[in-house]
Design an enzyme around this catalytic site. Structure first.
Site, PDB file in Angstrom:
ATOM      1  CD  GLU A   1      -4.767  -7.515   3.420  1.00 57.31           C
ATOM      2  OE1 GLU A   1      -4.576  -6.608   2.603  1.00 57.31           O
ATOM      3  OE2 GLU A   1      -4.080  -7.673   4.453  1.00 57.31           O
TER       4      GLU A   1
ATOM      5  NE  ARG B   1      -3.483  -5.799  -0.020  1.00 55.72           N
ATOM      6  CZ  ARG B   1      -2.224  -6.215   0.120  1.00 55.72           C
ATOM      7  NH1 ARG B   1      -1.449  -6.338  -0.925  1.00 55.72           N
ATOM      8  NH2 ARG B   1      -1.754  -6.558   1.307  1.00 55.72           N
TER       9      ARG B   1
ATOM     10  CG  ASP C   1      -2.730  -0.924  11.604  1.00 60.79           C
ATOM     11  OD1 ASP C   1      -3.803  -1.531  11.577  1.00 60.79           O
ATOM     12  OD2 ASP C   1      -1.752  -1.272  10.913  1.00 60.79           O
TER      13      ASP C   1
ATOM     14  CD  GLU D   1       2.349   0.830   6.798  1.00 62.84           C
ATOM     15  OE1 GLU D   1       3.490   0.449   6.454  1.00 62.84           O
ATOM     16  OE2 GLU D   1       1.302   0.187   6.526  1.00 62.84           O
TER      17      GLU D   1
HETATM   18  C1  DMJ Z   1      -1.299  -2.140   3.434  1.00 56.47           C
HETATM   19  O1  DMJ Z   1      -2.042  -3.142   2.859  1.00 56.47           O
HETATM   20  C2  DMJ Z   1      -2.162  -1.152   4.166  1.00 56.47           C
HETATM   21  O2  DMJ Z   1      -1.459   0.026   4.367  1.00 56.47           O
HETATM   22  C3  DMJ Z   1      -2.665  -1.682   5.483  1.00 56.47           C
HETATM   23  O3  DMJ Z   1      -3.365  -0.691   6.189  1.00 56.47           O
HETATM   24  C4  DMJ Z   1      -1.517  -2.168   6.323  1.00 56.47           C
HETATM   25  N1  DMJ Z   1      -0.654  -3.067   5.630  1.00 56.47           N
HETATM   26  C5  DMJ Z   1      -0.222  -2.760   4.292  1.00 56.47           C
HETATM   27  C6  DMJ Z   1       1.063  -1.987   4.206  1.00 56.47           C
HETATM   28  O4  DMJ Z   1       1.999  -2.237   5.157  1.00 56.47           O
END
Ligand code: DMJ
Length: 482
Positions: free
Chosen positions: A146, A150, A273, A389
């Site tokens: 995270e 971010r 993902d 997404e």
């Molecule tokens: C975000 O922090 C990023 O896109 C991550 O890859 C997946 N989860 C969240 C958004 O849903």
């Protein structure tokens, strides 16, 4: 607030005139057209490209303007009630810090969106806050994944957009503090690392957390000249890929000390993902032939074993990574990243079909639930976490096809967000999509991703050139300046 809907009528598409027209349109809409440059933002050099009628142009410029206004509404809520903290609590009008002390998650995540939207004053304030207050010299155990997507991603893209070396210095300090996470017997990172003591914890991980680091760590290497970041993140990705099954699939949980799979369910949803996303994007960003090979083999296997045609629609199921046997027919809000990835890879046919399935889920419930059974079109998890997404994918599809249908989709998403999630202080997640019950959370990715992708869908195509910029998984644009 009413949102106009663009008709799906390709017959109205016509080539329009001059650069001047587009400039006037952008100016009238309050859009500041910028081009991502190696370091810094340059005034627009707009190529005469869009093929729209005056009506469609006006509508999309209005929508871009409205998205920008709504971004400001949420940012002003953050400023008023949560300034200096990680996140705004949009119902109780308070704040939340992930680790008891602030790492400025929202300002760092939101800064490049402000720059892209031309919110110069707000961007300046956010940048000053970051420079003056952000310190990673803290005795806290953070989630490597995270914090990388971010904060490291946000600092790097904002550095590239502004040329402010202090942002790069913060990124380098953070990168060095995260590096011990990779010190496992396999080279795959632990889930947590303490930013001060460098102690690690959490051997049970998953492909997304292991394989979604190379864009940020690799870019840090390229910008600082220190190869160690690239090497560590690349090794982690390769070690993970090397543990694929005979049919070239990965599972959903793996132990980074033993290298053994602890859950063999394969899917494209949360937990896996962005591993796929980074195989493709690391190839494109770094011209890395290993990533190209790994991406091509992986996407082939995903399309061979996971793709599921149900009622004329394309979906991706959950299967066992060894046998390919189907476990469940689930679609999650996070799966909606995949059309964007497919579109970026040039597979517009699958991208279009899967996005239509995602749109079907959104419209069936008025807003997208976290998880559904796609065969029965029944909700499995009923919250909506302000996820980006599905908007990300309609943006990519619009960019690559110029089909107004995708702008129409995004207008629907925006309209539904306004209707269900807006609060006096910002935007709130929903705990139940059916009742529209709001919950007291506005994740930083709402400003980094959700609003950015909506804005870019309606803004002039030249605002970002998807062929030259790679968005990390948190929508931070990275440009190859090396
Ligand atoms: C975000 O922090 C990023 O896109 C991550 O890859 C997946 N989860 C969240 C958004 O849903």
């Amino acid at each position: 607030m009413g949102i106009a809907v663009i008709a799906r009528d390709r017959s109205v598409i016509a080539v329009i005139g001059s650069v001047g027209m587009i400039r006037r349109w952008a100016w009238a809409a309050g859009i500041f057209v910028i081009v991502l440059c190696p370091l810094g933002i340059a005034a627009a050099q707009i190529a005469p490209k869009p093929t729209q009628t005056q009506d469609a142009r006006t509508t999309s410029s209005e929508l871009a303007h409205q998205v920008r206004t709504e971004f400001l509404h949420a940012w002003n809520g953050y400023k008023q009630y949560a300034w200096g903290h990680d996140e705004l609590l949009p119902l109780s009008r308070g704040y939340r810090d992930w680790y008891g002390t602030s790492l400025l998650m929202t300002p760092v995540d939101a800064l490049d969106t402000m720059l892209l939207m031309g919110l110069t004053e707000e961007a300046g304030e956010a940048r000053e806050l970051i420079i003056n207050q952000l310190s990673f010299d803290k005795d806290i155990e953070v989630k490597n994944f995270e914090i990388t997507i971010r904060l490291l991603g946000g600092l790097l893209s904002s550095y590239q957009l502004t040329g402010d070396k202090r942002l790069l210095a913060l990124a380098e300090d953070l990168g060095n503090r995260l590096l011990p996470a990779f010190n496992s017997p396999t080279g795959m990172p632990y889930v947590y690392v303490n930013l001060k003591t460098r102690k690690t914890r959490g051997a049970e991980s998953n492909p997304a957390e292991i394989g979604t680091l190379l864009i940020e760590f690799g870019t840090l290497s390229k910008l600082t000249g220190n190869a160690v970041f690239y090497e560590k993140a690349k090794r982690a990705l390769v070690e993970l890929y090397n543990r694929r099954s005979k049919i070239r699939l990965v599972g959903s949980a793996i132990n980074v000390e033993t290298g053994r799979w602890t859950n063999t369910t394969s899917h494209i949803s949360g937990g896996i993902d962005s591993y796929y996303e980074y195989l493709l994007k690391a190839w494109l960003l770094f011209d890395d032939p290993d990533c190209e090979r790994m991406w091509k083999a992986s996407v082939k296997a995903v399309n061979q074993y996971l793709a599921d045609n149900v009622n004329g629609g394309l979906w991706y199921a959950r299967v066992d990574m060894n046998s390919g046997k189907r476990n469940a027919r689930r679609y999650g809000a996070l799966d909606a990243f995949f059309p964007a990835v497919l579109a970026r890879a040039g597979d517009l046919d699958r991208a279009r079909r899967f996005q239509e399935s995602a749109y079907k889920v959104w419209t069936a419930f008025g807003i997208e639930p976290e998880e559904v059974d796609y065969k029965k079109l029944k909700i499995v998890e009923d919250g909506y976490h302000l996820r980006p997404e599905i908007m990300e994918s309609s943006y990519y599809l619009y960019f690559y096809t110029q089909d107004e249908f995708y702008r129409q989709m995004s207008a629907t998403f925006f309209n539904d967000l306004l209707r269900a999630c807006r609060t006096d202080a910002g935007y709130a997640a929903l705990s139940n999509v059916a009742t529209h019950q709001q919950s007291d959370r506005m994740e930083s990715y709402f400003l980094a991703e959700t609003m950015k992708y909506l804005y870019l869908t309606f803004a002039p195509r030249e605002t970002v050139d998807l062929d030259k910029v790679i968005f990390n998984t948190e929508a931070h644009p990275i440009r190859k300046t090396w």
